[in-house]
Design an enzyme around this catalytic site. Structure first.
Site, PDB file in Angstrom:
ATOM      1  N   LEU A 200       0.824  -1.180  -0.153  1.00 42.98           N
ATOM      2  CA  LEU A 200      -0.046  -0.116   0.006  1.00 42.98           C
ATOM      3  C   LEU A 200       0.798   1.267  -0.009  1.00 42.98           C
ATOM      4  O   LEU A 200       1.794   1.494   0.802  1.00 42.98           O
ATOM      5  CB  LEU A 200      -1.114  -0.041   1.190  1.00 42.98           C
ATOM      6  CG  LEU A 200      -1.953   0.963   1.191  1.00 42.98           C
ATOM      7  CD1 LEU A 200      -3.125   1.107   0.292  1.00 42.98           C
ATOM      8  CD2 LEU A 200      -2.860   1.218   2.908  1.00 42.98           C
ATOM      9  N   ASP A 201       0.664   2.118  -0.800  1.00 45.99           N
ATOM     10  CA  ASP A 201       1.185   3.597  -0.995  1.00 45.99           C
ATOM     11  C   ASP A 201       2.853   3.405  -1.136  1.00 45.99           C
ATOM     12  O   ASP A 201       3.451   4.341  -0.631  1.00 45.99           O
ATOM     13  CB  ASP A 201       0.852   4.472   0.238  1.00 45.99           C
ATOM     14  CG  ASP A 201      -0.625   4.760   0.351  1.00 45.99           C
ATOM     15  OD1 ASP A 201      -1.010   4.487  -0.821  1.00 45.99           O
ATOM     16  OD2 ASP A 201      -1.093   4.790   1.364  1.00 45.99           O
ATOM     17  N   ALA A 202       3.227   2.173  -1.594  1.00 46.86           N
ATOM     18  CA  ALA A 202       4.673   2.102  -1.582  1.00 46.86           C
ATOM     19  C   ALA A 202       5.148   1.741  -3.189  1.00 46.86           C
ATOM     20  O   ALA A 202       6.562   1.440  -3.331  1.00 46.86           O
ATOM     21  CB  ALA A 202       5.141   1.090  -0.853  1.00 46.86           C
TER      22      ALA A 202
END
Lengths: 282, 282, 282, 282
Positions: free
Chosen positions: C225-227
């Site tokens: 996530l969000d990486a």
């Protein structure tokens, strides 16, 4: 009930304490106060938001304000009741990015205005007005019709009770007559970092000069072209690798954001004009 | 051994492949290549860094480059051997922020130059030259001495074999004679976002106009004041709450960073001037 | 005819000269070349635009490219014919600012894509899809229906031949199965300056921490996530005087511009992903 | 005579009018007033500058202020007489850019402080202290000597009557004992956009993550590492073409400007800390 009060007058000792004491006596609670003194000009500016637990008689409040404060300090002042929606007319030509940006903010409730109509010297953007179900007046302009067109514009503005006008890349010069009737109430977006590159084709001029930064400027319209009080500016970097077309594309994003920010500041009563400059309260 | 090659010439098909093939044949490995085509002017620009495992004969390399490439494509070109330190003279008047910034970068090895001397029309900053143990020539200027002063300046520049000059807030106009001898080798910092507010007292003019952003511009000096090719620009926001004094203080930080960046780009051979504009390689 | 060629492979001597010579032999004129070497990873990246006077057989060109260059240097490559419009699906939830921004760019011809459909887990934004006459699929999600919903999403994506997906403030996590089928082809906008404030409610977290700058980040979606690889970021200043509501309002302008820029870079084939980072050609 | 008054207390109706009336009664003229209400926390903050024609008895003014205002509103307050120069100690390790920037501002009268000494755990920067004729204490630190070193530091700080400490890239953790004695009076520069990349080697972490923007953060030091109240932040763009070395070089310019701005804000009494956040008056 919430009031926003805008004041400016010659700078004198005791104004803040007089005004805040008045609010306090009227059982108001100050939730925002910002003031500015232009030392060179000797002018005091203040913006104040105040909440009142019980609804007070606004006309009475204004009358007392005038009698006890405004006359004493020779103030120019405005008091706005929260929730009033100003009527905003939009003038456009053929570019749609600023229009779309304003209308999408209007549609989502971010921009608290009424939009009685969109006016254009071209028919091209009528489809957008239709998308948002706003009346669109196509008022073409030529050298010969200029006078008649202005009268038509004024008639529309007055019939609809328009409070202020936004020129969202409207490529015609506004006549001094219209400006006189809407002083500090016509907001333009100029596609350069003013005062650099005033006038026509600023992106071409910026490209020619080889600048490394381009900008956009939103200002109130005055009789002198692109020389009115600046409300908001922003910039973005460019390089030798960008063509004029790239300048224009990057500029579009600046223009729409800068214009919308300026309109929002105007709507929220955060601007005071003085000496062809603006005080912008945060 | 590492070489940096700068080229510009009329745009033609096959230049990149010809140049990169030549490097390849000379057993060079290209570690950086950036090119730009100015389509309107029809000019091709290229910057190339190449490593060579064995030391090659530079004069031979240049001779072959000239014969096999430069003549064929009518190139203007420069080949720099990595590690050469250019000689940089600094001209100042009374402000010290740009001088301090350049000298602290020089002292910490960030700016790879030799500084044979600092020249000023005032004695004020001699103490800084002393702090950094750099010769300081105080050469006052008046209307009557202008000619003699220029000759003295030129003599100093030539005696010390100066490669380029940095005007670190030097408040005198450089004569056309000096500019002719150092074409595209005099770097100035102007304390505004050019072309806005060229000339004297730009912060006062910016304040007067009520701009919301101020800037600084570093450019090569040409005969026309503040109109030379722009190398670097940067800006910062201001508001009505800032006085002219605040503008000047905020501007100082811009000026020193923008000038130092421009000097660094020049030293790293990342600039090509063409048509009074710069190509800046990253 | 114009081709855009993207290459990456292990860094070796002679790649640029080999590729540019090949283009030259095929009577192509290179109008843009940018290359980058990641020295730590030892990887070479190149983007090249080339014009061909006569239309060449693209399949033949690609075959020869593969045989003479790609195999030799073990390249990963893509060759795009200019003018191909990728098919872009948009996923949204309830916020409309990013959707409006994408659609207004699409409508004005600034964003050269086809938009086969908009998909949402809520019915709220159907009216915008209607304004722009684009099919709108309302696909609600709950814990129990998640699997079925994913299948429905995949079916829609495949039926419409979607090339890439834009998550325009879509507030659901994309399943690994969908990500696997669209590797580096799902673009998300996260409303913070990643890696600060990943996950839910970043504006609240930023407010809590008392930052003076907020940001937005557009990235390719990966399983974590969000990486995923960051395509574009931008920031704006805030102060103690801004409430969370102000953060959100200021953030909206960042989000829509940053997402639209990232989408434009993707559409113009200016991104290469490597090692969970992006190379962004200018 | 000019006074700067900083106040914070629980938000209540009537504070502004009470304070401004008090100033007025004391024949003061308010030349600056800015206030802020943190609505969530219910806290009122105010900064006020006031000029008095005749010199008043400061102790009497403070006593009356305490009795008539501070007790009534349970204020935390500070009143500073204009022109007092605080004593600022600088701690450094090996990097010189922040030190040079602070000292050049100090030397030119831009930063109105006294600098009793510079302290370092390394001898490297002594030559700069010598350039500016400021005492330099070399106090090396090892695991074993930590306790003794802290005592030595405290002794120096107390002997010299230091008001606040600036960590100008000082690469050692300040002990809780020292922090307790200088609460909200130790200013650090962290070389990242906090809260992203707290801790060691932030540029390496930023490079690894592939961010497109890097930053610097100046904050008051608290017991928790890199988690204190943020005073100032700024950012600059980076791209795939920048190496870690480039990040560090670009970062240096951010660090020195951000730290110097934060120090200036502190010196000008423009900061109030509350709830691990800062109110920064403009």
């Amino acid at each position: 009930m919430k009031l926003t009060i805008l004041i400016h007058c010659a700078d004198q000792s005791g104004i803040i304490s007089s005004v805040t004491s008045y609010i306090h006596e009227q059982h108001g609670n100050i939730i925002y106060l910002d003031q500015h003194v232009d030392k060179e000009a000797g002018v005091f500016f203040m913006r104040l938001e105040s909440e009142f637990e019980n609804d007070i008689a606004l006309s009475e409040f204004k009358k007392l304000f005038e009698e006890t404060l405004a006359i004493r300090y020779k103030m120019k002042w405005n008091i706005h009741l929260d929730g009033e929606k100003p009527k905003m007319a939009i003038f456009v030509s053929k570019y749609n990015h600023c229009l779309y940006d304003l209308l999408s903010r209007y549609n989502s409730g971010e921009l608290l205005v009424d939009i009685p109509f969109i006016l254009s010297n071209h028919p091209d953007l009528k489809y957008i007005a239709d998308q948002f179900q706003i009346p669109y007046y196509h008022v073409p302009i030529s050298k010969d019709t200029k006078k008649a067109v202005e009268e038509k514009q004024l008639k529309l503005l007055q019939e609809h009770g328009v409070d202020f006008i936004v020129l969202a890349r409207y490529m015609q010069i506004i006549s001094p007559e219209v400006i006189d009737i809407f002083p500090q109430r016509i907001i333009n977006i100029h596609h350069s970092f003013l005062p650099a590159f005033a006038g026509a084709k600023p992106y071409h001029a910026a490209f020619e000069r080889g600048v490394k930064i381009i900008g956009a400027t939103s200002h109130y319209v005055t009789a002198e072209l692109d020389a009115g009080p600046i409300i908001e500016q922003d910039v973005t970097t460019v390089s030798h690798s960008h063509s004029i077309k790239d300048f224009i594309a990057k500029g579009r994003d600046l223009e729409k954001i800068v214009l919308s920010r300026a309109v929002q500041l105007h709507v929220e009563r955060k601007t005071i004009v003085y000496n062809n400059k603006t005080v912008i309260f945060s």
